[in-house]
Design an enzyme around this catalytic site. Sequence first.
Site, PDB file in Angstrom:
ATOM      1  N   HIS A  19       0.836  -1.201   0.000  1.00 48.24           N
ATOM      2  CA  HIS A  19       0.000   0.000   0.000  1.00 48.24           C
ATOM      3  C   HIS A  19       0.877   1.260   0.000  1.00 48.24           C
ATOM      4  O   HIS A  19       0.608   2.209  -0.726  1.00 48.24           O
ATOM      5  CB  HIS A  19      -0.890   0.042   1.252  1.00 48.24           C
ATOM      6  N   LYS A  43     -17.113  -7.151   8.114  1.00 44.47           N
ATOM      7  CA  LYS A  43     -16.008  -8.047   7.759  1.00 44.47           C
ATOM      8  C   LYS A  43     -15.131  -8.371   8.974  1.00 44.47           C
ATOM      9  O   LYS A  43     -14.144  -9.080   8.857  1.00 44.47           O
ATOM     10  CB  LYS A  43     -15.160  -7.421   6.644  1.00 44.47           C
ATOM     11  N   ARG A  92      -1.885  -6.170  -8.352  1.00 47.38           N
ATOM     12  CA  ARG A  92      -0.776  -7.067  -8.022  1.00 47.38           C
ATOM     13  C   ARG A  92      -0.606  -8.093  -9.127  1.00 47.38           C
ATOM     14  O   ARG A  92       0.240  -8.012  -9.964  1.00 47.38           O
ATOM     15  CB  ARG A  92      -1.042  -7.772  -6.690  1.00 47.38           C
ATOM     16  N   SER A 130      -2.862  -7.670   2.926  1.00 45.42           N
ATOM     17  CA  SER A 130      -3.087  -7.541   4.372  1.00 45.42           C
ATOM     18  C   SER A 130      -3.463  -8.899   4.951  1.00 45.42           C
ATOM     19  O   SER A 130      -3.089  -9.233   6.075  1.00 45.42           O
ATOM     20  CB  SER A 130      -4.218  -6.551   4.639  1.00 45.42           C
TER      21      SER A 130
END
Length: 168
Positions: A19, A43, A92, A130
């Site tokens: 990030h 979440k 990515r 993450s």
Amino acid sequence: MRETSAIYPGSFDPITNGHVDIIERGLKVFDRVVVAVLKNPKKHPLFTTKERVKMIQEIFASRKEVEVLAFDGLLVDFARAQGTTVVIRGLRAISDFEYEFQMALMNRSLAPDIETFFMMPSVHYSFLSSNVVREVAGLGGSVEGLVPGPIARKLRNKIDRSKKVQIP
Ligand code: ADP
């Protein structure tokens, strides 16, 4: 001259070096980058929204061109409220592509004036998420080099505390 700005949305649970890489690349193109931290209590994030915002603010404390805010609701509404028409997303691997493609086109159909801007991180971070960081840290592995130093410490504390809570 008019200031250019872009919004970089995500969960950042926690912020990783991937990030950070994207934010720094964004700053090469835009005068101001607004990091928009998604409030996603459903979440069950590891870090609260407030903690995630504060962590990113600490990492970029010396960069006044980086603003960190929490948001919920439609991203395009939040972008407009911030006076920006550009959304930055990191790409990515091919695996990111399908979801990002869908989101970018959905946002375009909701708000044709808003453009999505994709940036690729350094190859060192192209495997990093993450999720992987939380998993590795949760299993006691080292996350050095994957997240900024202060985040590694906070992650260790958070995981130690949550383990204590789980043990009766
Ligand atoms: P994740 O939980 O998958 O790490 P976020 O929701 O926090 O992701 O991601 C916000 C944005 O940052 C997304 O566009 C995501 O593709 C991008 N991103 C996440 N990790 C990286 C990385 N290592 N390199 C480049 N972009 C990334």
